[in-house]
Design a protein around this motif. Structure first.
Motif, short mmCIF file in Angstrom:
data_model
loop_
_atom_site.label_atom_id
_atom_site.label_comp_id
_atom_site.label_asym_id
_atom_site.label_seq_id
_atom_site.Cartn_x
_atom_site.Cartn_y
_atom_site.Cartn_z
N LEU A 137 -14.79 -55.51 -31.67
CA LEU A 137 -15.74 -56.58 -31.39
C LEU A 137 -16.54 -57.01 -32.62
N PHE A 159 -22.12 -54.99 -27.22
CA PHE A 159 -21.59 -55.58 -28.46
C PHE A 159 -21.09 -57.00 -28.21
N TYR A 160 -20.36 -57.16 -27.11
CA TYR A 160 -19.81 -58.49 -26.82
C TYR A 160 -20.91 -59.52 -26.60
N ALA A 161 -21.91 -59.10 -25.81
CA ALA A 161 -23.02 -60.03 -25.54
C ALA A 161 -23.76 -60.39 -26.83
N THR A 210 -22.63 -60.34 -29.93
CA THR A 210 -21.83 -61.07 -30.92
C THR A 210 -21.42 -62.45 -30.43
N SER A 211 -21.70 -62.78 -29.18
CA SER A 211 -21.32 -64.09 -28.66
C SER A 211 -22.13 -65.18 -29.35
N ASN A 245 -14.29 -49.69 -29.88
CA ASN A 245 -14.90 -50.91 -29.37
C ASN A 245 -15.66 -51.66 -30.45
N ALA A 303 -19.69 -51.49 -25.35
CA ALA A 303 -18.77 -52.60 -25.58
C ALA A 303 -19.32 -53.89 -24.99
N ILE A 304 -19.88 -53.81 -23.79
CA ILE A 304 -20.46 -55.00 -23.17
C ILE A 304 -21.66 -55.48 -23.98
#
Length: 292
Positions: A155, A276-278, A280-281, A151, A273-274
């Motif tokens: 990401l 990381f996504y938040a 890196t947005s 993940n 993963a969630i």
């Protein structure tokens, strides 16, 4: 590139680097034993060959070795990594006898471990544009660590730092589940024991990281926790107990993933993963938005 050598005797000592891969006490990837890095399959083996770990040998079925040779012909990095490395061709029965189980992927490689970089070396080596790292505490399940590294790679997370209680990131199952990305994403162990490793989080703060502790026991949402942060360290804990109170007290903010009624948590790799996504947005770094 070395010519392919055919081996039919499972007792041939040239195959010792991939022997007893399924043994609990004789595996060649045990840090206290041979301490090798083992990669399996035609997707992961080239990633090992392209990594910082010096490859000792590659063993495989004829078709899989031919595919690897073709990959090397198309990729100069793989070709350079294979230079001087012995290639051993075996049949399915021989490899199953040597490894201790039937390896359906038909390709396995062994490499030497190299000295692990320090946390400072890893952070100093990050691309200046990279904003997000992961921090783990007590993650002892190899599949969770493997999934987490996969993940992180997907990401764009710059590095993963391991606090106390984490399993060996170079264990064979971690390499396999991560699809070889644990060999590519920089990682380092934070010094200290269960109640002291968290002191190193202050160094992250000095570098401009907001340390976000993932936990369901807070009213602050993940979206709010990362908003306006220049850099973010997403911290997750063991499956089940989660982060220790020591770790959460050392964080800048505790954050939860809003859950549907009747549920309270996600798998640690999924939660990371969630996070990381938040983090890196693009909106997370927008300092014009309301800070935490």
């Amino acid at each position: 590139m070395e010519p392919v050598t055919v081996i039919s005797d499972p007792l041939d000592p040239r195959l010792d680097d991939v022997r007893d891969l399924n043994s609990s006490d004789r595996r060649p990837d045990l840090p206290g034993g041979r301490g090798l890095v083992i990669a399996e399959g035609n997707l992961v083996v080239p990633r090992l060959i392209s990594s910082r770990f010096p490859v000792r040998c590659v063993v495989g079925f004829p078709r899989r070795l031919a595919e690897l040779v073709d990959a090397a012909a198309a990729d100069p990095v793989v070709a350079a990594g294979l230079s001087g490395v012995p290639l051993y061709e075996v049949d399915r029965e021989t490899l199953a006898d040597v490894a201790g189980f039937d390896m359906h992927r038909g390709l396995v490689a062994a490499a030497d471990r190299v000295p692990e970089p320090t946390v400072t070396e890893v952070l100093d080596g990050l691309d200046p544009g990279n904003r997000v790292i992961g921090v783990l505490e007590g993650v002892g399940d190899h599949e969770n660590i493997g999934a987490l590294f996969r993940n992180a790679a997907g990401l764009g997370v710059g590095a993963v730092l391991l606090g106390a209680g984490c399993a060996d990131p170079l264990y064979r199952r971690v390499v396999r589940v991560s699809m070889g990305h644990v060999l590519r994403v920089p990682f380092a162990h934070m010094p200290g024991k269960t109640t002291t490793w968290q002191r190193g989080l202050s160094d992250l703060r000095d570098r401009g990281y907001r340390v976000v502790a993932m936990t369901p026991n807070t009213e602050t949402t993940l979206e709010d926790a990362v908003r306006g942060a220049g850099r973010v360290a997403v911290m997750v804990g063991a499956e089940g107990p989660g982060l220790t109170e020591h770790a959460m007290r050392a964080a800048d903010v505790r954050a939860k993933i809003p859950m549907a009624p009747g549920t309270d948590s996600l798998n640690v790799a999924t939660s990371a993963a969630i996070g990381f996504y938040a983090a890196t947005s693009p909106g997370a770094a927008d300092a014009a938005q309301r800070p935490v």
